[in-house]
Design an enzyme around this catalytic site. Sequence first.
Site, PDB file in Angstrom:
ATOM      1  NE  ARG A 139      -4.302  -1.859   1.608  1.00  8.93           N
ATOM      2  CZ  ARG A 139      -4.530  -2.889   2.404  1.00  8.93           C
ATOM      3  NH1 ARG A 139      -3.569  -2.704   3.517  1.00  8.93           N
ATOM      4  NH2 ARG A 139      -5.234  -3.897   2.441  1.00  8.93           N
TER       5      ARG A 139
ATOM      6  CD  GLU B 248      -3.014  16.928 -15.425  1.00  7.51           C
ATOM      7  OE1 GLU B 248      -2.127  16.693 -15.373  1.00  7.51           O
ATOM      8  OE2 GLU B 248      -3.977  16.537 -16.490  1.00  7.51           O
TER       9      GLU B 248
ATOM     10  CE  LYS C 157      -0.033  14.296 -14.273  1.00 10.05           C
ATOM     11  NZ  LYS C 157      -0.371  14.907 -15.876  1.00 10.05           N
TER      12      LYS C 157
ATOM     13  NE  ARG D 192       1.248  17.328 -12.655  1.00  4.79           N
ATOM     14  CZ  ARG D 192       1.855  16.542 -12.000  1.00  4.79           C
ATOM     15  NH1 ARG D 192       1.598  16.484 -10.773  1.00  4.79           N
ATOM     16  NH2 ARG D 192       2.839  15.594 -12.406  1.00  4.79           N
TER      17      ARG D 192
ATOM     18  CG  HIS E 211       5.937  10.683 -24.982  1.00  2.00           C
ATOM     19  ND1 HIS E 211       4.676  10.704 -24.921  1.00  2.00           N
ATOM     20  CD2 HIS E 211       6.534  11.756 -23.815  1.00  2.00           C
ATOM     21  CE1 HIS E 211       4.154  11.728 -24.034  1.00  2.00           C
ATOM     22  NE2 HIS E 211       5.341  12.330 -23.447  1.00  2.00           N
TER      23      HIS E 211
ATOM     24  CG  HIS F   2      -0.864  11.021 -24.799  1.00  2.88           C
ATOM     25  ND1 HIS F   2      -1.364  11.398 -23.750  1.00  2.88           N
ATOM     26  CD2 HIS F   2       0.295  10.825 -24.759  1.00  2.88           C
ATOM     27  CE1 HIS F   2      -0.441  11.515 -22.832  1.00  2.88           C
ATOM     28  NE2 HIS F   2       0.666  11.197 -23.361  1.00  2.88           N
TER      29      HIS F   2
ATOM     30  CD  GLU G 184       7.293  16.098 -22.636  1.00  4.52           C
ATOM     31  OE1 GLU G 184       7.022  17.294 -22.073  1.00  4.52           O
ATOM     32  OE2 GLU G 184       6.673  15.103 -23.037  1.00  4.52           O
TER      33      GLU G 184
ATOM     34  CG  HIS H 113       1.796  15.681 -23.375  1.00  5.60           C
ATOM     35  ND1 HIS H 113       2.330  16.948 -23.723  1.00  5.60           N
ATOM     36  CD2 HIS H 113       2.532  14.844 -22.953  1.00  5.60           C
ATOM     37  CE1 HIS H 113       3.723  16.623 -23.291  1.00  5.60           C
ATOM     38  NE2 HIS H 113       3.658  15.393 -22.717  1.00  5.60           N
TER      39      HIS H 113
ATOM     40  CE  LYS I 114       6.048  17.329 -14.100  1.00  6.00           C
ATOM     41  NZ  LYS I 114       6.009  15.983 -14.857  1.00  6.00           N
TER      42      LYS I 114
ATOM     43  CG  ASN J  14      -1.387  17.023 -19.714  1.00 12.93           C
ATOM     44  OD1 ASN J  14      -0.546  16.218 -19.775  1.00 12.93           O
ATOM     45  ND2 ASN J  14      -2.510  17.161 -18.875  1.00 12.93           N
TER      46      ASN J  14
HETATM   47  N1  GLY Z   1       3.900  15.173 -17.690  1.00 12.80           N
HETATM   48  C1  GLY Z   1       2.958  16.096 -17.522  1.00 12.80           C
HETATM   49  C2  GLY Z   1       2.786  16.130 -15.891  1.00 12.80           C
HETATM   50  O1  GLY Z   1       3.500  15.475 -15.150  1.00 12.80           O
HETATM   51  O2  GLY Z   1       1.744  16.475 -15.545  1.00 12.80           O
END
Ligand code: GLY
Length: 372
Positions: free
Chosen positions: A123, A240, A145, A244, A269, A255, A187, A251, A230, A248
């Site tokens: 956990r 998010e 993430k 945040r 990517h 994606h 990025e 993205h 970031k 993206n």
């Molecule tokens: N890669 C986007 C984020 O970490 O929010």
Amino acid sequence: MNTGKLTVGLGARAYDIHIGPDILEQTGALLSPLLSRPRTVIITDENVTAAQGDRLKAGLLAADIDFDIIVLPPGEQTKSFAQLQHVTERLLETGVERTDTIIAFGGGVIGDLVGLAAALLRRGCRFAQIPTSLLAQVDSAVGGKTAINSVHGKNLVGAFHQPCIVLADTRALETLPARQMRAGYAEIVKYGLIGDADFFGWLERNGAALLSQGGGPKRAHAVKTSCQAKARLVEQDEREQGVRALLNFGHTFGHALEAVYGYCDTLLHGEAVAAGMALAFDYSVHQGLCPPQDAARVKAHLAASGLPVNISGLPPSEALNADHLIALMMQDKKVEQGRITLILAEAIGKSVIVKDASIDSLKSFLRETTAS
Ligand code: GLY
């Protein structure tokens, strides 16, 4: 020499990011204060362990930290349920306790998979991110993430689970293939585009040097600037719910493009993100949000950096059509009640979150774009 330290200020879950050319050798010293006992498990892939494994092992041994090592196959296919099961069972076999810290040593695939395994194991145990690709150093290793991919799309099964430290060794980038460097560079460009026009200008002047042999000091500056940007967004909006989402940028389009090729090496990517950012600028112009000269400038820089900037520049595929791309974009995690949220641009350095973007207008834009 340790050239940079930043903190992601998340209260009880705050952690440091160390950036510099000799960080791997200092791993033991940096990690020791965070460990409940002097042992850990390194999870890595075959390529990373061959190129940089000895440096990390020496760094741990220098601080008398004992370790097991689990080596996984490289590539996006490793972000799977099968590998998640494999890695968690192996970690339990090694006797990892809840208060232990495990190490994700590799690019974004390893970081995302190991972070999720750490979130689940007993956990939740602690993990250190030691990113070895440019993409992981500037994006995926920071912010908590974690995810694996589903047959329905990328990163659809995951959790927010912050690392306890991030160690970004810029010398590790020297063994990274040039194509992977360019993909990670996309990025970095993103941070300029979403909120820092001056940084984008710096990248226009220094990007080629940064990508070339001997670009180490410029890379360290770019990694630090990216992580700083970031960290500030993650501090404001860890899960998010708001700003945040700016991270993206490019993205949602990207994606969908990755999904067209089945998340394989045909389109990396970062390459998909570059094409996605170019599409986001073009769509912003199409919507009258952004001056065309900004879109042209962005695409000129991405193209000069060896990155794709339009759909016609991508490998041919029957799946590269507007209807299919829209269907793939509807799998995006930002879709709410069937409505799509896009990150668009008002200018270089000024991005906006557009909720409930018009599907009809997006479709007509993609029809024009895929036909050209
Ligand atoms: N890669 C986007 C984020 O970490 O929010």
